[in-house]
Design a protein around this motif. Sequence first.
Motif: not given
Length: 185
Positions: A147, A149-151
């Motif tokens: 993932s 961060i931010p998504a």
Amino acid sequence: MATAKSAAKTAKKKSPVGRANTRRWITRAVVALIAGVSIGAGAGVATVSRLEPGRGTGVDSLAVMLDSIAKGRIPKSSAAERTAERQRVADSVKNAAPVEVADELIAIPSLADLEEGAARNALIDAGLQVGEVQFQLSPKAAGTVLSTIPAAGAKVAPETPVTLVLSDGRTGTDTLSRPSPTHAP
């Protein structure tokens, strides 16, 4: 025995060489202190004259400041001057052109399941920066993006650093623990 006592008394007295050394070091300390104060004052005057070029020489400004401190008061601006300054700042803010931020935002690309190198290239190509890299327990291959961060899909300003969360390649099972032996009845 008498000679040993007189030798001990003589040793206890300070020798003239010791006194001369002490005087020499005190003299050096005083000279260093005077030099330090002089250099500091010169640097202060140079700084004041550079920061306040319209107020005459730096010595004049320094003298006014020191005089104010000695009298126990620092010159304050009048209420009219403060009001005029506030109004000037408010007018400059009011007349400033609005910033069009919405057009400049960049959506963070979806980087899930990419290798770290490909993810870094995709971020740079999108106009973003690679922020820190974190590792997380995952059965996926080590270095695979889990993932960001931010998504992915979030809109951010250009050159915003994006954190990459990568797999560390471990499944999360403890390889040191053994199953408990079963006891036969």
